[in-house]
Design an enzyme around this catalytic site. Structure first.
Site, PDB file in Angstrom:
ATOM      1  N   CYS A  27     -11.877 -15.025  23.830  1.00 61.00           N
ATOM      2  CA  CYS A  27     -11.344 -15.205  25.184  1.00 61.00           C
ATOM      3  C   CYS A  27     -11.879 -16.468  25.855  1.00 61.00           C
ATOM      4  O   CYS A  27     -11.172 -17.133  26.591  1.00 61.00           O
ATOM      5  CB  CYS A  27     -11.686 -13.995  26.028  1.00 61.00           C
ATOM      6  SG  CYS A  27     -13.455 -13.627  26.052  1.00 61.00           S
ATOM      7  N   GLU A  83      -2.675 -18.970  26.768  1.00 63.95           N
ATOM      8  CA  GLU A  83      -3.735 -18.720  25.795  1.00 63.95           C
ATOM      9  C   GLU A  83      -3.110 -18.681  24.391  1.00 63.95           C
ATOM     10  O   GLU A  83      -2.220 -17.875  24.127  1.00 63.95           O
ATOM     11  CB  GLU A  83      -4.356 -17.367  26.134  1.00 63.95           C
ATOM     12  CG  GLU A  83      -5.652 -17.100  25.456  1.00 63.95           C
ATOM     13  CD  GLU A  83      -6.226 -15.745  25.869  1.00 63.95           C
ATOM     14  OE1 GLU A  83      -5.466 -14.794  26.113  1.00 63.95           O
ATOM     15  OE2 GLU A  83      -7.468 -15.657  25.931  1.00 63.95           O
ATOM     16  N   GLU A 139     -11.500  -7.477  32.125  1.00 66.05           N
ATOM     17  CA  GLU A 139     -11.981  -8.726  31.504  1.00 66.05           C
ATOM     18  C   GLU A 139     -10.807  -9.269  30.687  1.00 66.05           C
ATOM     19  O   GLU A 139     -10.457  -8.695  29.658  1.00 66.05           O
ATOM     20  CB  GLU A 139     -13.173  -8.453  30.585  1.00 66.05           C
ATOM     21  CG  GLU A 139     -14.420  -7.961  31.288  1.00 66.05           C
ATOM     22  CD  GLU A 139     -15.149  -9.060  32.060  1.00 66.05           C
ATOM     23  OE1 GLU A 139     -14.703 -10.226  32.047  1.00 66.05           O
ATOM     24  OE2 GLU A 139     -16.170  -8.741  32.686  1.00 66.05           O
ATOM     25  N   ILE A 157     -10.440  -1.264  24.572  1.00 62.51           N
ATOM     26  CA  ILE A 157     -10.999  -2.509  24.005  1.00 62.51           C
ATOM     27  C   ILE A 157      -9.978  -3.260  23.147  1.00 62.51           C
ATOM     28  O   ILE A 157      -9.037  -2.663  22.629  1.00 62.51           O
ATOM     29  CB  ILE A 157     -12.280  -2.215  23.177  1.00 62.51           C
ATOM     30  CG1 ILE A 157     -12.010  -1.156  22.102  1.00 62.51           C
ATOM     31  CG2 ILE A 157     -13.411  -1.779  24.096  1.00 62.51           C
ATOM     32  CD1 ILE A 157     -13.163  -0.951  21.136  1.00 62.51           C
ATOM     33  N   PRO A 158     -10.198  -4.571  22.983  1.00 60.15           N
ATOM     34  CA  PRO A 158      -9.292  -5.380  22.162  1.00 60.15           C
ATOM     35  C   PRO A 158      -9.749  -5.383  20.699  1.00 60.15           C
ATOM     36  O   PRO A 158     -10.713  -4.704  20.339  1.00 60.15           O
ATOM     37  CB  PRO A 158      -9.440  -6.770  22.776  1.00 60.15           C
ATOM     38  CG  PRO A 158     -10.883  -6.822  23.195  1.00 60.15           C
ATOM     39  CD  PRO A 158     -11.264  -5.413  23.578  1.00 60.15           C
ATOM     40  N   TRP A 159      -9.090  -6.201  19.897  1.00 60.43           N
ATOM     41  CA  TRP A 159      -9.375  -6.223  18.461  1.00 60.43           C
ATOM     42  C   TRP A 159     -10.309  -7.350  18.059  1.00 60.43           C
ATOM     43  O   TRP A 159     -10.812  -7.357  16.946  1.00 60.43           O
ATOM     44  CB  TRP A 159      -8.068  -6.360  17.664  1.00 60.43           C
ATOM     45  CG  TRP A 159      -7.178  -7.459  18.161  1.00 60.43           C
ATOM     46  CD1 TRP A 159      -6.149  -7.320  19.056  1.00 60.43           C
ATOM     47  CD2 TRP A 159      -7.254  -8.848  17.861  1.00 60.43           C
ATOM     48  NE1 TRP A 159      -5.580  -8.537  19.338  1.00 60.43           N
ATOM     49  CE2 TRP A 159      -6.244  -9.498  18.601  1.00 60.43           C
ATOM     50  CE3 TRP A 159      -8.070  -9.618  17.026  1.00 60.43           C
ATOM     51  CZ2 TRP A 159      -6.025 -10.867  18.543  1.00 60.43           C
ATOM     52  CZ3 TRP A 159      -7.850 -10.989  16.973  1.00 60.43           C
ATOM     53  CH2 TRP A 159      -6.840 -11.590  17.725  1.00 60.43           C
ATOM     54  N   LYS A 196     -10.730   3.972  23.731  1.00 60.60           N
ATOM     55  CA  LYS A 196      -9.559   3.731  22.870  1.00 60.60           C
ATOM     56  C   LYS A 196      -9.718   2.395  22.171  1.00 60.60           C
ATOM     57  O   LYS A 196      -9.797   1.361  22.808  1.00 60.60           O
ATOM     58  CB  LYS A 196      -8.252   3.725  23.675  1.00 60.60           C
ATOM     59  CG  LYS A 196      -7.043   3.775  22.751  1.00 60.60           C
ATOM     60  CD  LYS A 196      -5.754   3.328  23.398  1.00 60.60           C
ATOM     61  CE  LYS A 196      -5.524   1.839  23.330  1.00 60.60           C
ATOM     62  NZ  LYS A 196      -5.441   1.280  21.961  1.00 60.60           N
ATOM     63  N   SER A 252      -5.702  -8.601  27.080  1.00 60.59           N
ATOM     64  CA  SER A 252      -4.853  -9.684  27.590  1.00 60.59           C
ATOM     65  C   SER A 252      -4.540  -9.498  29.076  1.00 60.59           C
ATOM     66  O   SER A 252      -4.587  -8.372  29.597  1.00 60.59           O
ATOM     67  CB  SER A 252      -3.550  -9.722  26.797  1.00 60.59           C
ATOM     68  OG  SER A 252      -2.832  -8.537  27.022  1.00 60.59           O
TER      69      SER A 252
HETATM   70  P1  NAD Z   1      -4.123  -6.520  24.378  1.00 59.09           P
HETATM   71  O1  NAD Z   1      -4.032  -6.563  25.855  1.00 59.09           O
HETATM   72  O2  NAD Z   1      -2.876  -6.661  23.595  1.00 59.09           O
HETATM   73  O3  NAD Z   1      -4.760  -5.125  23.910  1.00 59.09           O
HETATM   74  C1  NAD Z   1      -6.029  -4.716  24.358  1.00 59.09           C
HETATM   75  C2  NAD Z   1      -6.086  -3.211  24.354  1.00 59.09           C
HETATM   76  O4  NAD Z   1      -5.166  -2.710  25.314  1.00 59.09           O
HETATM   77  C3  NAD Z   1      -5.720  -2.568  23.023  1.00 59.09           C
HETATM   78  O5  NAD Z   1      -6.565  -1.475  22.785  1.00 59.09           O
HETATM   79  C4  NAD Z   1      -4.297  -2.107  23.262  1.00 59.09           C
HETATM   80  O6  NAD Z   1      -3.898  -1.023  22.469  1.00 59.09           O
HETATM   81  C5  NAD Z   1      -4.358  -1.712  24.726  1.00 59.09           C
HETATM   82  N1  NAD Z   1      -3.074  -1.666  25.412  1.00 59.09           N
HETATM   83  C6  NAD Z   1      -1.939  -2.363  25.137  1.00 59.09           C
HETATM   84  N2  NAD Z   1      -0.961  -2.025  26.009  1.00 59.09           N
HETATM   85  C7  NAD Z   1      -1.481  -1.099  26.848  1.00 59.09           C
HETATM   86  C8  NAD Z   1      -0.970  -0.381  27.969  1.00 59.09           C
HETATM   87  N3  NAD Z   1       0.283  -0.522  28.381  1.00 59.09           N
HETATM   88  N4  NAD Z   1      -1.800   0.464  28.623  1.00 59.09           N
HETATM   89  C9  NAD Z   1      -3.087   0.613  28.228  1.00 59.09           C
HETATM   90  N5  NAD Z   1      -3.620  -0.027  27.165  1.00 59.09           N
HETATM   91  C10 NAD Z   1      -2.830  -0.879  26.484  1.00 59.09           C
HETATM   92  O7  NAD Z   1      -5.209  -7.593  23.979  1.00 59.09           O
HETATM   93  P2  NAD Z   1      -5.662  -7.978  22.507  1.00 59.09           P
HETATM   94  O8  NAD Z   1      -4.566  -8.758  21.876  1.00 59.09           O
HETATM   95  O9  NAD Z   1      -6.188  -6.773  21.821  1.00 59.09           O
HETATM   96  O10 NAD Z   1      -6.920  -8.910  22.788  1.00 59.09           O
HETATM   97  C11 NAD Z   1      -6.817 -10.263  23.003  1.00 59.09           C
HETATM   98  C12 NAD Z   1      -6.891 -10.558  24.473  1.00 59.09           C
HETATM   99  O11 NAD Z   1      -8.111 -10.065  24.997  1.00 59.09           O
HETATM  100  C13 NAD Z   1      -6.900 -12.039  24.760  1.00 59.09           C
HETATM  101  O12 NAD Z   1      -6.076 -12.295  25.857  1.00 59.09           O
HETATM  102  C14 NAD Z   1      -8.351 -12.330  25.095  1.00 59.09           C
HETATM  103  O13 NAD Z   1      -8.549 -13.449  25.885  1.00 59.09           O
HETATM  104  C15 NAD Z   1      -8.744 -11.070  25.783  1.00 59.09           C
HETATM  105  N6  NAD Z   1     -10.209 -10.913  25.755  1.00 59.09           N
HETATM  106  C16 NAD Z   1     -10.910 -11.058  26.916  1.00 59.09           C
HETATM  107  C17 NAD Z   1     -12.293 -10.968  26.920  1.00 59.09           C
HETATM  108  C18 NAD Z   1     -13.123 -11.108  28.166  1.00 59.09           C
HETATM  109  O14 NAD Z   1     -14.296 -10.718  28.160  1.00 59.09           O
HETATM  110  N7  NAD Z   1     -12.595 -11.641  29.252  1.00 59.09           N
HETATM  111  C19 NAD Z   1     -12.950 -10.757  25.718  1.00 59.09           C
HETATM  112  C20 NAD Z   1     -12.204 -10.615  24.544  1.00 59.09           C
HETATM  113  C21 NAD Z   1     -10.818 -10.682  24.594  1.00 59.09           C
END
Ligand code: NAD
Length: 457
Positions: A260, A357, A226, A124-126, A150, A204
């Site tokens: 997002c 974005e 997502e 999940i994201p933050w 995670k 992302s």
């Molecule tokens: P991110 O991709 O940087 O991180 C998301 C998660 O992935 C975190 O838990 C991170 O630790 C993990 N991660 C990072 N690198 C990884 C790897 N190599 N392997 C496995 N896991 C890994 O995203 P973020 O900055 O936390 O969140 C913001 C992004 O999320 C934005 O792009 C936003 O648009 C998107 N988002 C999408 C939705 C949706 O429903 N479509 C909803 C909320 C956020």
């Protein structure tokens, strides 16, 4: 014990999962799977209901933890309620898992059965952590899977509290495993893990691609993605302008633009542009920026210094291509990374800021003359999460809904408007698969065909 006591003034420790810790979590989930999947949906559901109850009781603490973690104003916190609703919904949904039967092959009675994958990973994201945790873990669990979740390294506190609630709810050990840690370490282990059979990710587009790659290099696990967005909102002259201002402003301001599906591009018909922009800027400027723990605050800081710098860089770039109509120097305040609401006008469609974005309270407003022109501008992005159209012409609304390349189209409404029984997900690079109360359980089930030869009497 509560993990955060606002009166104690102590620090909160979160442990980062190593590769070994992550492997141990998967092993625990694998060991717990046979007994968990053998329970009836009613038995599994009773644990989910207990968890929902505990989430509601912990609302205040969870809102404070999210404010501390990523700057979300407590005045806008809602996740504990929505996540509790999701756990309560899925607690009753287990009996939906059904197969089919067929007599269409002579000499056979055939059927399909649906079975859980085994270990499901949830990453999940933050920005709205618990919302995604609940939307993924609850359907996976009721379907009989065990999970390893995670959290994001930027916002691990509510997930850590959630782990304490899981223990309190009395889940059998190993059914729900929650780890915190960086993507390159624990996330990477999960996406490559041979015992993880399905992985649901929100984050992302960059990380989504890495996860898809890891899945194909390892065991071709089922992946739901997502991802991000660059969502357009289109305002026609026959729309209710005040309503459009109110809702499009809320969409990009909420959570300081770290959403997002936020409508980060607005296309307004040239005949109403000056009125719309004047009203929009007035409303967008009127936020109460400050400490997210104060009940009066409506606009918190960006999640951390990295996000702050990233948004700042996009604003600087935006100043070179477009006209700054609202927002000033974003000041790095003593207690947080605040970005003022920012509006750009007249930005060329080809500019990088119109394609990527920004994930901040920054919106680009451009004008249009014709329907065909605005459809082509709105679709000129690799993202396709959410699009909105404001018009009172029903035929035009339907034409637009058909042509806009997005997983959700809002007519006379924009994000975050959603519906529980409507699938949510992205066209193009905004994702793979759909989530929602009517579809998510499917993401966590295999289909098996059972062929039964029947002897003639
Ligand atoms: P991110 O991709 O940087 O991180 C998301 C998660 O992935 C975190 O838990 C991170 O630790 C993990 N991660 C990072 N690198 C990884 C790897 N190599 N392997 C496995 N896991 C890994 O995203 P973020 O900055 O936390 O969140 C913001 C992004 O999320 C934005 O792009 C936003 O648009 C998107 N988002 C999408 C939705 C949706 O429903 N479509 C909803 C909320 C956020």
């Amino acid at each position: 014990m509560d993990i955060y006591d606002p009166n104690a003034g102590g620090s909160i420790l979160v442990y980062e999962a190593s590769e070994d810790d992550t492997n141990a979590a998967v092993a625990a989930a694998k060991a717990a799977f046979p007994a968990w999947s053998a329970l009836s949906p009613v038995e599994r559901g009773s644990y989910l209901k207990k968890l929902a109850e505990l989430m509601l009781e912990s609302h205040d603490e969870l809102s404070q933890l999210e404010a501390l973690s990523m700057g979300r104003p407590v005045s806008t916190y809602f996740e504990s309620i929505v996540v509790a609703e999701a756990f309560n919904h899925y607690a009753e949904a287990g009996f939906q898992v059904l197969g089919t039967s067929s007599l269409n092959t002579p000499g056979f009675m055939n059927m399909t059965i649906r079975q859980p994958y085994g270990v499901v990973a949830v990453i999940i994201p933050w920005n709205v952590p618990l919302l995604f945790l609940g939307d993924k873990a609850a359907p996976a669990l009721i379907a009989g899977n065990t999970v390893v979740i995670k959290s994001s390294e930027k916002a691990p506190l509510t997930s850590a509290k959630f782990a304490a609630l899981v223990e309190k709810a009395g889940f059998p050990p190993g059914v729900i495993n929650i780890i915190s840690g960086h993507g390159q370490t624990s996330g990477n282990v999960l996406s490559h893990h041979m015992d993880v059979r399905a992985l649901s990710f929100t984050g992302s587009a960059r990380t989504g691609r890495l996860i898809q790659e890891a899945a194909s290099r390892s065991n071709l696990k089922n992946v739901v993605l997502e991802l991000g967005g660059k969502s357009p909102a289109i305002i026609f002259p026959d729309a209710d302008i005040e309503q459009a201002v109110e809702e499009t402003e809320h969409s990009i301001q909420r959570n300081s633009g770290q959403v997002c599906m936020a409508n980060s591009r607005i296309y307004v018909h040239e005949s109403i542009a000056s009125t719309f922009i004047e009203l929009f800027n007035k409303k967008f400027a009127a936020v109460t920026m400050g400490d997210p723990l104060f009940p009066s605050t409506t606009h918190g800081p960006q999640a951390d210094g990295i996000q702050f710098k990233q948004v700042q860089a996009y604003i600087e770039e935006g100043k070179k291509s477009g006209k700054l109509a609202l927002g000033t120097e974003s000041t790095e305040q003593k207690n947080g990374f605040f970005i003022r609401p920012t509006v750009f006008l007249e930005t060329p469609e080809s500019a990088r800021v119109m394609k990527e974005e920004i994930f901040g309270p920054v919106v680009h407003i451009n004008t249009f003359k014709e329907e065909e022109e605005v459809i082509s501008k709105a679709n000129d992005t690799e993202f396709g999460l959410y699009a909105a159209v404001y018009t009172n012409d029903i035929s035009r609304a339907i034409r637009m809904a058909k042509r806009l390349e997005a997983g959700t189209v809002g007519v006379n409404c924009t994000s975050p408007t959603g519906a529980r029984d409507m699938p949510f997900g992205g066209y193009k690079a905004s994702g793979i698969g759909r989530e929602g109360w009517t579809v998510s359980i499917e993401n966590y089930l295999e289909v098996k065909s059972v062929l039964i030869k029947v002897k003639d009497a």
